[in-house]
Design a protein around this motif. Structure first.
Motif, PDB file in Angstrom:
ATOM      1  N   PRO A  57       0.835  -1.207   0.000  1.00  0.00           N
ATOM      2  CA  PRO A  57       0.000   0.000   0.000  1.00  0.00           C
ATOM      3  C   PRO A  57       0.871   1.260   0.000  1.00  0.00           C
ATOM      4  O   PRO A  57       1.847   1.337   0.738  1.00  0.00           O
ATOM      5  CB  PRO A  57      -0.784  -0.093   1.313  1.00  0.00           C
ATOM      6  CG  PRO A  57      -0.546  -1.440   1.873  1.00  0.00           C
ATOM      7  CD  PRO A  57       0.628  -2.045   1.192  1.00  0.00           C
ATOM      8  N   HIS A  58       0.505   2.201  -0.818  1.00  0.00           N
ATOM      9  CA  HIS A  58       1.228   3.478  -0.857  1.00  0.00           C
ATOM     10  C   HIS A  58       0.354   4.498  -1.563  1.00  0.00           C
ATOM     11  O   HIS A  58      -0.479   4.138  -2.393  1.00  0.00           O
ATOM     12  CB  HIS A  58       2.550   3.347  -1.628  1.00  0.00           C
ATOM     13  CG  HIS A  58       2.354   3.051  -3.092  1.00  0.00           C
ATOM     14  ND1 HIS A  58       1.970   1.811  -3.543  1.00  0.00           N
ATOM     15  CD2 HIS A  58       2.436   3.832  -4.195  1.00  0.00           C
ATOM     16  CE1 HIS A  58       1.835   1.845  -4.863  1.00  0.00           C
ATOM     17  NE2 HIS A  58       2.110   3.072  -5.287  1.00  0.00           N
ATOM     18  N   ALA A  59       0.555   5.763  -1.231  1.00  0.00           N
ATOM     19  CA  ALA A  59      -0.026   6.842  -2.020  1.00  0.00           C
ATOM     20  C   ALA A  59       1.023   7.238  -3.041  1.00  0.00           C
ATOM     21  O   ALA A  59       2.226   7.134  -2.781  1.00  0.00           O
ATOM     22  CB  ALA A  59      -0.365   8.022  -1.124  1.00  0.00           C
ATOM     23  N   GLU A  60       0.567   7.678  -4.211  1.00  0.00           N
ATOM     24  CA  GLU A  60       1.524   8.053  -5.262  1.00  0.00           C
ATOM     25  C   GLU A  60       2.316   9.289  -4.824  1.00  0.00           C
ATOM     26  O   GLU A  60       1.776  10.187  -4.194  1.00  0.00           O
ATOM     27  CB  GLU A  60       0.741   8.344  -6.548  1.00  0.00           C
ATOM     28  CG  GLU A  60       1.541   8.110  -7.793  1.00  0.00           C
ATOM     29  CD  GLU A  60       1.945   6.641  -7.960  1.00  0.00           C
ATOM     30  OE1 GLU A  60       1.330   5.760  -7.352  1.00  0.00           O
ATOM     31  OE2 GLU A  60       2.912   6.392  -8.704  1.00  0.00           O
ATOM     32  N   GLY A  61       3.596   9.300  -5.166  1.00  0.00           N
ATOM     33  CA  GLY A  61       4.422  10.461  -4.809  1.00  0.00           C
ATOM     34  C   GLY A  61       5.018  10.299  -3.418  1.00  0.00           C
ATOM     35  O   GLY A  61       4.904   9.243  -2.792  1.00  0.00           O
TER      36      GLY A  61
ATOM     37  N   LEU B 212      -4.467  14.071  -6.595  1.00  0.00           N
ATOM     38  CA  LEU B 212      -5.524  13.346  -7.304  1.00  0.00           C
ATOM     39  C   LEU B 212      -4.882  12.212  -8.078  1.00  0.00           C
ATOM     40  O   LEU B 212      -3.853  12.407  -8.740  1.00  0.00           O
ATOM     41  CB  LEU B 212      -6.230  14.319  -8.260  1.00  0.00           C
ATOM     42  CG  LEU B 212      -7.502  13.823  -8.943  1.00  0.00           C
ATOM     43  CD1 LEU B 212      -8.610  13.578  -7.911  1.00  0.00           C
ATOM     44  CD2 LEU B 212      -7.971  14.826  -9.996  1.00  0.00           C
ATOM     45  N   PHE B 213      -5.492  11.019  -7.989  1.00  0.00           N
ATOM     46  CA  PHE B 213      -4.900   9.851  -8.642  1.00  0.00           C
ATOM     47  C   PHE B 213      -5.942   9.140  -9.487  1.00  0.00           C
ATOM     48  O   PHE B 213      -7.083   8.964  -9.059  1.00  0.00           O
ATOM     49  CB  PHE B 213      -4.350   8.893  -7.575  1.00  0.00           C
ATOM     50  CG  PHE B 213      -3.548   7.749  -8.145  1.00  0.00           C
ATOM     51  CD1 PHE B 213      -2.305   7.970  -8.710  1.00  0.00           C
ATOM     52  CD2 PHE B 213      -4.040   6.454  -8.123  1.00  0.00           C
ATOM     53  CE1 PHE B 213      -1.562   6.917  -9.243  1.00  0.00           C
ATOM     54  CE2 PHE B 213      -3.300   5.395  -8.645  1.00  0.00           C
ATOM     55  CZ  PHE B 213      -2.053   5.627  -9.213  1.00  0.00           C
ATOM     56  N   GLY B 214      -5.554   8.757 -10.693  1.00  0.00           N
ATOM     57  CA  GLY B 214      -6.437   7.982 -11.574  1.00  0.00           C
ATOM     58  C   GLY B 214      -5.683   6.783 -12.117  1.00  0.00           C
ATOM     59  O   GLY B 214      -4.495   6.863 -12.429  1.00  0.00           O
TER      60      GLY B 214
ATOM     61  N   THR C  85      -4.707   4.666  -0.010  1.00  0.00           N
ATOM     62  CA  THR C  85      -3.535   4.040  -0.615  1.00  0.00           C
ATOM     63  C   THR C  85      -4.005   3.072  -1.693  1.00  0.00           C
ATOM     64  O   THR C  85      -5.151   2.622  -1.678  1.00  0.00           O
ATOM     65  CB  THR C  85      -2.701   3.243   0.404  1.00  0.00           C
ATOM     66  OG1 THR C  85      -3.505   2.187   0.944  1.00  0.00           O
ATOM     67  CG2 THR C  85      -2.192   4.141   1.520  1.00  0.00           C
ATOM     68  N   HIS C  86      -3.128   2.753  -2.620  1.00  0.00           N
ATOM     69  CA  HIS C  86      -3.407   1.696  -3.595  1.00  0.00           C
ATOM     70  C   HIS C  86      -2.293   0.654  -3.507  1.00  0.00           C
ATOM     71  O   HIS C  86      -1.165   0.955  -3.098  1.00  0.00           O
ATOM     72  CB  HIS C  86      -3.561   2.260  -5.010  1.00  0.00           C
ATOM     73  CG  HIS C  86      -2.401   3.059  -5.518  1.00  0.00           C
ATOM     74  ND1 HIS C  86      -2.162   4.357  -5.126  1.00  0.00           N
ATOM     75  CD2 HIS C  86      -1.406   2.744  -6.380  1.00  0.00           C
ATOM     76  CE1 HIS C  86      -1.081   4.810  -5.734  1.00  0.00           C
ATOM     77  NE2 HIS C  86      -0.585   3.860  -6.492  1.00  0.00           N
ATOM     78  N   SER C  87      -2.645  -0.557  -3.862  1.00  0.00           N
ATOM     79  CA  SER C  87      -1.689  -1.668  -3.823  1.00  0.00           C
ATOM     80  C   SER C  87      -2.196  -2.698  -4.813  1.00  0.00           C
ATOM     81  O   SER C  87      -3.331  -2.596  -5.282  1.00  0.00           O
ATOM     82  CB  SER C  87      -1.639  -2.274  -2.417  1.00  0.00           C
ATOM     83  OG  SER C  87      -2.890  -2.833  -2.085  1.00  0.00           O
TER      84      SER C  87
HETATM   85 FE   FE2 Z   1       1.471   3.673  -7.315  1.00  0.00          FE
END
Ligand code: FE2
Length: 321
Positions: free
Chosen positions: A106-110, A118-120, A302-304
């Protein structure tokens, strides 16, 4: 509904999932509704959308949140400097390449010194087996004191402007200054009486331009070096019975680290599975289909991703600002 160490794990059609995931079809696009869902800290999923239409929608949201400069710099400039990414039409980037069977924690971008809001994530083709994303809502009232952000710091006393400029060449993200070295500093560069180091700092909440809230974010420079997040992702995938186990049962064999990352190696550990679970309010498990786009506030989710078998093909692209 499933749960892992007390954190609910929602699937698309689980009862209560609407609280975290709002689904749209590209035929009935309502930008206002989409923005409202994002501002309520929900994940937005839009189905059956062409890449072109998806990038136009993302661009509209970028302008709504006054993130234009960040978006253009990331997609048109930074992407060209990153080893693992390629730019796509100056509006998106390829997702990082990885070795077979690697999973992404899991992590947030950046990262905390170059935050993104904002993430897409757009899916052109998903793997037949595996390739599921897990999106995790950060519990803002959790105790985040064990987490560390590895950040670049310029260290030195009375450094001239010229010395600072020389030190920052190749390290423009070294935004903070310190007169003294500290235990644990890792030196990246030395010049005259100064140096650039990586230092593990405690994390602070910061304001989201999307919601105005002060949010803790699990940036890549917080989680990628932390055993706890790799272990947690591995055990969560096993619990959900979706991990492709080719490499055995040691989570360390599944870790992905970018070859040009300044945040490696994995040498911190913020806690056991229960302590990591306490950092989340909910997980949403979703396997993207072709022409899906997921959009959300990068500071609060977060995305993973799960791994997939050798020879299976998965093609996703990312947009962020
Ligand atoms: Fe990522």
């Amino acid at each position: 509904m499933d749960n892992f160490f007390g954190v609910p794990v929602f699937k698309e059609n689980s009862e209560g999932s609407q609280q975290f995931l709002e689904v749209f079809h590209s035929n009935e696009l309502d930008t206002q509704k989409i923005a409202s869902a994002i501002e309520e800290n929900k994940l937005v999923l839009i189905r059956s959308m062409s890449f072109d239409k998806a990038s136009k929608l993302f661009s509209t949201l970028v302008d709504r949140y006054e993130l234009r400069m960040s978006y253009d710099i990331q997609m048109q400039f930074v992407a060209h400097m990153m080893e693992g990414r390629e730019a796509i039409d100056d509006v998106a980037v390829t997702v990082n390449k990885r070795e077979p069977f690697e999973i992404i924690q899991p992590h947030a971008e950046g990262d905390s010194t170059s935050p993104l809001d904002l993430f897409g994530l757009y899916c052109t083709q998903n793997s037949n087996t595996g390739g599921e994303n897990i999106l995790s809502l950060i519990n803002q009232s959790a105790d985040h004191s064990a987490l560390r952000a590895k950040e670049k710091v310029v260290v030195g006393d009375n450094l001239s402007e010229d010395t600072i400029n020389k030190l920052k060449m190749g390290h423009l993200d070294a935004n903070t200054f310190s007169t003294n070295s500290q235990d644990g500093d890792v030196v990246l560069k030395e010049y005259l009486n100064g140096k650039v180091v990586v230092r593990a700092n405690s994390i602070e909440p910061a304001k989201s331009p999307i919601t105005g809230e002060n949010l803790y974010t699990h940036w890549d420079n917080v989680t990628v070096h932390d055993d706890a997040f790799h272990r947690y992702q591995f055990e969560l995938l096993r619990h959900l019975k979706i991990l492709n186990e080719e490499k055995g049962l040691n989570y360390k064999d599944y870790i992905h680290m970018e070859p040009d990352s300044d945040w490696g190696p994995v040498d911190t550990d913020s806690g056991d599975l229960q302590q990591t679970a306490n950092l989340y309010s909910a997980h949403v498990l979703y396997k993207m289909n072709a022409n899906d786009i997921l959009i959300f506030n990068n500071r609060v989710w977060t995305h993973s991703v799960n791994n997939w078998p050798r020879n299976d093909k998965r093609e996703l692209s990312a947009m962020y600002a």
